[in-house]
Design a protein around this motif. Structure first.
Motif, PDB file in Angstrom:
ATOM      1  N   ILE A   1       0.878  -1.167   0.000  1.00  0.00           N
ATOM      2  CA  ILE A   1       0.000   0.000   0.000  1.00  0.00           C
ATOM      3  C   ILE A   1       0.918   1.220   0.000  1.00  0.00           C
ATOM      4  CG2 ILE A   1      -1.851   1.255   1.170  1.00  0.00           C
ATOM      5  CD1 ILE A   1      -2.657  -1.331   2.541  1.00  0.00           C
TER       6      ILE A   1
ATOM      7  N   GLU B   1      -3.475   7.034   2.457  1.00  0.00           N
ATOM      8  CA  GLU B   1      -4.838   7.298   1.990  1.00  0.00           C
ATOM      9  C   GLU B   1      -5.435   6.129   1.203  1.00  0.00           C
ATOM     10  OE1 GLU B   1      -2.854  10.902   3.121  1.00  0.00           O
ATOM     11  OE2 GLU B   1      -2.256   9.347   1.676  1.00  0.00           O
ATOM     12  N   GLU B   2      -4.595   5.170   0.818  1.00  0.00           N
ATOM     13  CA  GLU B   2      -5.071   4.016   0.051  1.00  0.00           C
ATOM     14  C   GLU B   2      -5.424   2.827   0.940  1.00  0.00           C
ATOM     15  OE1 GLU B   2      -2.479   3.113  -3.284  1.00  0.00           O
ATOM     16  OE2 GLU B   2      -1.770   5.178  -3.297  1.00  0.00           O
TER      17      GLU B   2
ATOM     18  N   GLU C   1      -9.482   1.691   1.199  1.00  0.00           N
ATOM     19  CA  GLU C   1     -10.033   0.941   0.071  1.00  0.00           C
ATOM     20  C   GLU C   1      -9.454  -0.464   0.015  1.00  0.00           C
ATOM     21  OE1 GLU C   1     -12.426  -0.192  -2.715  1.00  0.00           O
ATOM     22  OE2 GLU C   1     -12.572   1.774  -1.725  1.00  0.00           O
ATOM     23  N   GLU C   2      -8.173  -0.616   0.356  1.00  0.00           N
ATOM     24  CA  GLU C   2      -7.556  -1.943   0.365  1.00  0.00           C
ATOM     25  C   GLU C   2      -8.178  -2.831   1.445  1.00  0.00           C
ATOM     26  OE1 GLU C   2      -4.788  -4.876  -1.034  1.00  0.00           O
ATOM     27  OE2 GLU C   2      -5.599  -3.014  -1.865  1.00  0.00           O
TER      28      GLU C   2
END
Length: 427
Positions: free
Chosen positions: A208, A212-213, A216-217
């Protein structure tokens, strides 16, 4: 009701005196996700979310880690047993709050309470992932062995606050108890270290890049886990008296060597764990060594089965026929050939990056050049694109490359984590 089918792809013809038989066995599952969609919801399933709260996460990482845990909690189906663990050089259960390890049952109230609890994450201390895993094992021990048990583990750093032997012991203690998908945030964690955890726990490893990701992951990971309605399945391989099973490897959707995880079902049959299933398809490479036979003879080389407990759900037969017809014996089955190439590609990438990190530039150039050559031959454009971020390619056909002088660490890590993801070989 889950339904499984099995199909073998191979060249069954062997030259006079040959011994080794290779086959790709494709297992397809349908209806496996219906249990999750049933009125009982997630009953029979348990989830543990492990989030790194070490000091290196910082304010931004902790904030996004809280949002990621919240995203995962929102995907857990009502009726599922669950817990949240925060980890640094120690591990503690954030939810449910209890003096002893335990799980809550997901409903509107517990979801809200858990989401409030993860807002209290604080960045502090070091990193000891073995402690997190052992804490998760204690939590999972509170539900029956028949439950589907799955965890998400997030770290942003190397395992610096326990010895390698302590981590190894923790991993071995947890293997077979639950599955874990592992994710690394940023560029300070070690891919091989986290891959070792994920591999032993029949999960996946990935990068990752930015905080900020994470949400969603986590959402995608939990959604996938919630679709798995069939718990612990097993590949069983029977081989005749006098034969030797050389290896059993999952080759799609990811590479995973299951050979050393064999358990003896009976003197001629070994069982290999596959973990939980959704509606999906997986490919396995099975190799068997038979006593050599002469032209005209034939033999059943293996029975490859998918079993749930003692119940065999599907079976494919692997055969051997000895022939003196070169047109028959020289053919290499396309599925076997391409998956063998993808396994070699993964090894070349991982060995090349390890050599590069150790300063062995000649070895790194050779290995990564071979990776470029294999990716080009396979038409694997995605892997070629990733390799271009690490090496300058002069001749892709011969694998002639030069190491780039300046490489982003995240690009190297992305290449490393992608190395074990395979491209499905069509029939």
């Amino acid at each position: 009701m889950a339904t499984f089918t099995a199909e073998a792809f191979q060249n069954e013809y062997l030259p006079d005196g040959a011994t080794d038989v290779h086959a790709i066995v494709r297992i397809d599952a349908s209806g496996a996700s219906q249990a999750i969609a049933s009125p009982s919801g997630g009953a029979g399933a348990a989830e543990v979310i492990m989030v790194d709260t070490s000091g290196s996460m910082g304010e931004r990482g902790i904030q996004q880690g809280s949002l990621a845990a919240t995203a995962a909690l929102q995907e857990i189906v009502d009726g599922t047993h669950f817990a949240v663990i925060a980890g640094n050089h120690l591990a503690w259960q954030v939810y449910p709050p209890a003096p002893v390890p335990g799980l809550a049952i997901m409903d509107a109230r517990t979801r809200s309470e858990a989401m409030n609890a993860v807002r209290g994450f604080r960045a502090d201390g070091g990193t000891a992932m073995g402690q997190w895993l052992l804490a998760a094992r204690q939590v999972f021990a509170q539900v029956p062995d028949s439950f589907r048990k799955h965890a998400i583990l997030l770290t942003d750093g190397a395992n610096e606050h326990e010895t390698p032997d302590q981590l190894t012991w923790a991993i071995q203690s947890c293997a077979g108890n639950f599955q874990a998908d592992c994710r690394g945030l940023g560029d300070r964690w070690q891919v091989d270290e986290v891959r070792r955890i994920a591999s032993a726990l029949l999960g996946t490893v990935d990068l990752i890049p930015r905080p900020e990701e994470m949400a969603e992951e986590f959402r995608a990971l939990m959604r996938t886990s919630m679709s798995r309605g069939v718990a612990n399945a097993e590949i069983r391989v029977w081989a005749p008296q006098g034969a030797q099973v050389l290896f059993v490897k999952q080759v799609s959707p990811t590479l995973e060597d299951l050979t050393n995880r064999r358990r003896e079902v009976n003197p001629l049959t070994g069982g290999y764990p596959t973990g939980a299933w959704s509606d999906e398809s997986r490919d396995y490479h099975v190799a068997v060594r038979l006593p050599a036979k002469s032209v005209g003879q034939e033999q059943l080389a293996a029975r490859v089965q998918l079993a749930l407990g003692d119940d065999v759900q599907a079976q494919a037969l692997v055969k051997a026929k000895w022939s003196n017809d070169d047109a028959l014996t020289a053919r290499i089955n396309p599925q076997v050939a391409q998956y063998t190439g993808q396994a070699e590609l993964a090894a070349a990438i991982q060995d090349g990056l390890a050599a590069k990190a150790a300063g062995r530039d000649d070895e790194a150039t050779s290995k990564l050049g071979r990776a470029v050559q294999l990716a080009t031959q396979a038409g694997n454009d995605e892997m070629t694109t990733r390799l271009k971020k690490v090496v300058d390619i002069e001749d892709p056909e011969t694998g002639t490359v030069r190491l780039k002088k300046q490489v982003e660490k995240l690009d190297e890590m992305a290449l490393d984590t992608a190395s074990t993801k395979t491209t499905r070989v069509r029939k």
